[in-house]
Motif scaffolding. Structure first.
Motif, PDB file in Angstrom:
ATOM      1  N   GLN A   1       0.833  -1.157   0.015  1.00 47.80           N
ATOM      2  CA  GLN A   1       0.169   0.045  -0.028  1.00 47.80           C
ATOM      3  C   GLN A   1       0.759   1.373  -0.051  1.00 47.80           C
ATOM      4  N   LEU A   2       1.860   1.293   0.717  1.00 54.57           N
ATOM      5  CA  LEU A   2       2.904   2.223   0.715  1.00 54.57           C
ATOM      6  C   LEU A   2       3.434   2.596  -0.551  1.00 54.57           C
ATOM      7  N   LEU A   3       4.024   1.271  -1.236  1.00 49.99           N
ATOM      8  CA  LEU A   3       4.489   1.398  -2.508  1.00 49.99           C
ATOM      9  C   LEU A   3       3.699   2.144  -3.789  1.00 49.99           C
ATOM     10  N   ASP A   4       2.233   1.643  -3.495  1.00 47.02           N
ATOM     11  CA  ASP A   4       1.188   2.348  -4.450  1.00 47.02           C
ATOM     12  C   ASP A   4       1.094   3.818  -3.934  1.00 47.02           C
ATOM     13  N   ARG A   5       1.193   4.263  -2.911  1.00 47.60           N
ATOM     14  CA  ARG A   5       1.196   5.843  -2.788  1.00 47.60           C
ATOM     15  C   ARG A   5       2.440   6.224  -3.156  1.00 47.60           C
ATOM     16  N   MET A   6       3.543   5.559  -3.089  1.00 49.01           N
ATOM     17  CA  MET A   6       4.807   5.994  -3.599  1.00 49.01           C
ATOM     18  C   MET A   6       4.857   6.500  -5.273  1.00 49.01           C
ATOM     19  N   LEU A   7       4.406   5.339  -5.844  1.00 45.68           N
ATOM     20  CA  LEU A   7       4.295   5.522  -7.248  1.00 45.68           C
ATOM     21  C   LEU A   7       3.145   6.605  -7.680  1.00 45.68           C
ATOM     22  N   GLU A   8       1.988   6.764  -6.943  1.00 45.69           N
ATOM     23  CA  GLU A   8       1.065   7.805  -7.263  1.00 45.69           C
ATOM     24  C   GLU A   8       1.634   9.283  -7.181  1.00 45.69           C
ATOM     25  N   SER A   9       2.807   9.413  -6.155  1.00 44.92           N
ATOM     26  CA  SER A   9       3.188  10.836  -6.052  1.00 44.92           C
ATOM     27  C   SER A   9       4.061  11.090  -7.333  1.00 44.92           C
ATOM     28  N   ILE A  10       4.465  10.261  -8.052  1.00 50.68           N
ATOM     29  CA  ILE A  10       5.336  10.826  -9.283  1.00 50.68           C
ATOM     30  C   ILE A  10       4.259  10.203 -10.793  1.00 50.68           C
ATOM     31  N   GLY A  11       2.948  10.064 -10.485  1.00 50.51           N
ATOM     32  CA  GLY A  11       2.352   9.762 -11.449  1.00 50.51           C
ATOM     33  C   GLY A  11       2.267   8.227 -12.015  1.00 50.51           C
ATOM     34  N   LEU A  12       2.515   7.484 -11.338  1.00 50.86           N
ATOM     35  CA  LEU A  12       2.614   5.987 -11.744  1.00 50.86           C
ATOM     36  C   LEU A  12       1.646   5.172 -10.885  1.00 50.86           C
ATOM     37  N   ASP A  13       1.144   4.124 -11.455  1.00 54.98           N
ATOM     38  CA  ASP A  13       0.217   2.936 -10.843  1.00 54.98           C
ATOM     39  C   ASP A  13       0.610   1.752 -11.287  1.00 54.98           C
ATOM     40  N   ARG A  14       0.061   0.559 -10.860  1.00 52.09           N
ATOM     41  CA  ARG A  14       0.510  -0.786 -11.035  1.00 52.09           C
ATOM     42  C   ARG A  14       0.030  -1.211 -12.408  1.00 52.09           C
ATOM     43  N   THR A  15      -0.646  -0.272 -13.257  1.00 50.85           N
ATOM     44  CA  THR A  15      -1.139  -0.704 -14.745  1.00 50.85           C
ATOM     45  C   THR A  15       0.189  -0.218 -15.524  1.00 50.85           C
ATOM     46  N   LYS A  16       1.070   0.474 -15.077  1.00 49.07           N
ATOM     47  CA  LYS A  16       1.984   1.235 -15.962  1.00 49.07           C
ATOM     48  C   LYS A  16       3.345   0.574 -15.696  1.00 49.07           C
ATOM     49  N   VAL A  17       3.432  -0.203 -14.609  1.00 55.77           N
ATOM     50  CA  VAL A  17       4.757  -0.957 -14.283  1.00 55.77           C
ATOM     51  C   VAL A  17       4.556  -2.453 -13.909  1.00 55.77           C
ATOM     52  N   ARG A  18       5.799  -3.426 -14.003  1.00 55.09           N
ATOM     53  CA  ARG A  18       5.800  -4.433 -13.472  1.00 55.09           C
ATOM     54  C   ARG A  18       6.261  -4.616 -12.185  1.00 55.09           C
ATOM     55  N   VAL A  19       5.629  -5.399 -11.162  1.00 57.85           N
ATOM     56  CA  VAL A  19       6.179  -5.385  -9.854  1.00 57.85           C
ATOM     57  C   VAL A  19       6.434  -6.995  -9.425  1.00 57.85           C
ATOM     58  N   ILE A  20       7.751  -7.142  -9.338  1.00 56.01           N
ATOM     59  CA  ILE A  20       8.163  -8.617  -8.871  1.00 56.01           C
ATOM     60  C   ILE A  20       8.988  -8.840  -7.562  1.00 56.01           C
ATOM     61  N   ASN A  21       9.512  -9.760  -7.293  1.00 52.08           N
ATOM     62  CA  ASN A  21      10.157 -10.140  -6.346  1.00 52.08           C
ATOM     63  C   ASN A  21      11.405 -10.965  -6.813  1.00 52.08           C
ATOM     64  N   THR A  22      12.468 -10.747  -6.055  1.00 54.18           N
ATOM     65  CA  THR A  22      13.685 -11.414  -6.253  1.00 54.18           C
ATOM     66  C   THR A  22      13.551 -13.032  -6.041  1.00 54.18           C
ATOM     67  N   VAL A  23      12.802 -13.205  -5.005  1.00 50.20           N
ATOM     68  CA  VAL A  23      12.384 -14.688  -4.697  1.00 50.20           C
ATOM     69  C   VAL A  23      10.951 -14.687  -4.602  1.00 50.20           C
ATOM     70  N   PRO A  24      10.299 -15.494  -5.402  1.00 45.14           N
ATOM     71  CA  PRO A  24       9.013 -15.691  -5.786  1.00 45.14           C
ATOM     72  C   PRO A  24       8.057 -16.235  -4.559  1.00 45.14           C
ATOM     73  N   TRP A  25       8.785 -16.884  -3.648  1.00 39.81           N
ATOM     74  CA  TRP A  25       8.100 -17.733  -2.526  1.00 39.81           C
ATOM     75  C   TRP A  25       8.417 -17.156  -1.129  1.00 39.81           C
ATOM     76  N   ARG A  26       7.479 -17.196  -0.149  1.00 42.52           N
ATOM     77  CA  ARG A  26       7.728 -16.442   0.904  1.00 42.52           C
ATOM     78  C   ARG A  26       8.564 -17.239   1.902  1.00 42.52           C
ATOM     79  N   PRO A  27       9.803 -16.685   2.481  1.00 37.94           N
ATOM     80  CA  PRO A  27      10.546 -17.511   3.528  1.00 37.94           C
ATOM     81  C   PRO A  27       9.897 -17.857   4.742  1.00 37.94           C
TER      82      PRO A  27
END
Length: 263
Positions: free
Chosen positions: A130-156
C-alpha cells in the motif's frame, strides 16, 4: 521300621551326607546333560524395499536451463509453479509471480513475499504494498504502468530475508522475466534486490547503493539496463525518517522517466 532304625543309627554315629551304594570313579568326566529342545526358527522376514532418497535441491545451472527455455511470461510462470528445486516452495502457500503490466517500461523488484502476499499470490499487497502504491502515485505511476516482481517468488518461513543461496537459485527466473519484458529500466527496493541486480557493487549497503543510477547486466539482454536502488517500503514503515531520502530517489526516478519515455 527297620529303615527308620537304620537312619536313626547313622544319625547317632554322626553321618551327615548320603552315600551311594557303589563307589564313583571321578577320573572320568561327567556326561553332559541331554541337549535342550531347540525352538523352531521363524522364517526370515522379507526385506523392506529401500526408501527413495529425498530429492536434492536444484542448482543455479538447472534453474537457468529451465528459465531460458521459457519463451513467454505464461511459460515462465508455469515453470516456476512446477519447479521443485527450491525448498521455499514447500513451506510457502503459493507462488507470488508478479503484478502489473506485462509490457511495462519500468520493472520494480522487491525482496520476497510476506504473509499477505503468500495468501494472495501477488507481490506487494500488504502494508508495504500500500505504501508502494502511494509512492508511485506521488510521481504519476500506478501498477497498470509498471511491473512489480520479487527477487524470490516464494515466502521464506517466518518472513525472514531470503538467503544468498535462495537468491542465487531464483535469479535465473528473475532475469528471464526481465528479459521477456525488456523494460527501459529497473527500480530495486531494498538491499536484497539491489545486490541481486547489481552484484558488481559487492558488499555495499543500501544507504550507499540508493539514489544513483547504475547498470544491471541481465541475462538474455544485449545491453545493460539502468537500475536505481532505494529503500524497501517495509523499511520505510519501520524507519519513517528515511522517507525523505526515498522521496529524493523517487524524484530522481521521475526525472529519468520523463527523459526516456514519451509523454
Amino acid at each position: 521300621m527297620e529303615l527308620l532304625e537304620a537312619l536313626r543309627l547313622q544319625w547317632e554315629w554322626g553321618a551327615d551326607e548320603a552315600l551311594l551304594d557303589a563307589p564313583q570313579d571321578r577320573r572320568h568326566a561327567v556326561p553332559p546333560p541331554p541337549p535342550a529342545e531347540v525352538p523352531p526358527v521363524a522364517p526370515p522376514r522379507p526385506a523392506k524395499a529401500p526408501r527413495p532418497a529425498p530429492a536434492m535441491p536444484a542448482g543455479p545451472a538447472e534453474a537457468r536451463k529451465i528459465a531460458e527455455a521459457c519463451q513467454s511470461l505464461a511459460e515462465l510462470e508455469e515453470a516456476l509453479r512446477n519447479f521443485t528445486g527450491c525448498a521455499l516452495r514447500d513451506t510457502a502457500t503459493q507462488l507470488a509471480f508478479a503484478d502489473g503490466a506485462a509490457d511495462a517500461r519500468l520493472i520494480i523488484v522487491g525482496e520476497a513475499p510476506g504473509g499477505e502476499e503468500d495468501r494472495a499470490g501477488k507481490p506487494f499487497v500488504g502494508q508495504a504494498g500500500q505504501l508502494l502504491d502511494r509512492m508511485l502515485e506521488s510521481i504519476g505511476l500506478d501498477r497498470t504502468k509498471v511491473r512489480v516482481i520479487n527477487t524470490v517468488p516464494w515466502r521464506p518461513p517466518g518472513n525472514r530475508p531470503p538467503t544468498e543461496a535462495e537468491v542465487t537459485l531464483c535469479l535465473p527466473f528473475l532475469h528471464r522475466q526481465i528479459a521477456l519484458i525488456a523494460p527501459r529500466g529497473l527500480l530495486a527496493l531494498g538491499v536484497v534486490a539491489a545486490k541481486a541486480l547489481l552484484p558488481a557493487e559487492g558488499a555495499m549497503g543500501i544507504r550507499r547503493l540508493r539514489g544513483i543510477w547504475r547498470e544491471a547486466e541481465i541475462a538474455g539482454l544485449s545491453a545493460p539496463l539502468p537500475c536505481l536502488a532505494t529503500y524497501h517500503p517495509a523499511y520505510l514503515l519501520r524507519t519513517p525518517l528515511a522517507k525523505a531520502e526515498a522521496w529524493r530517489d523517487l524524484l530522481t526516478l521521475k526525472a529519468w522517466l520523463d527523459s526516456v519515455l514519451p509523454a
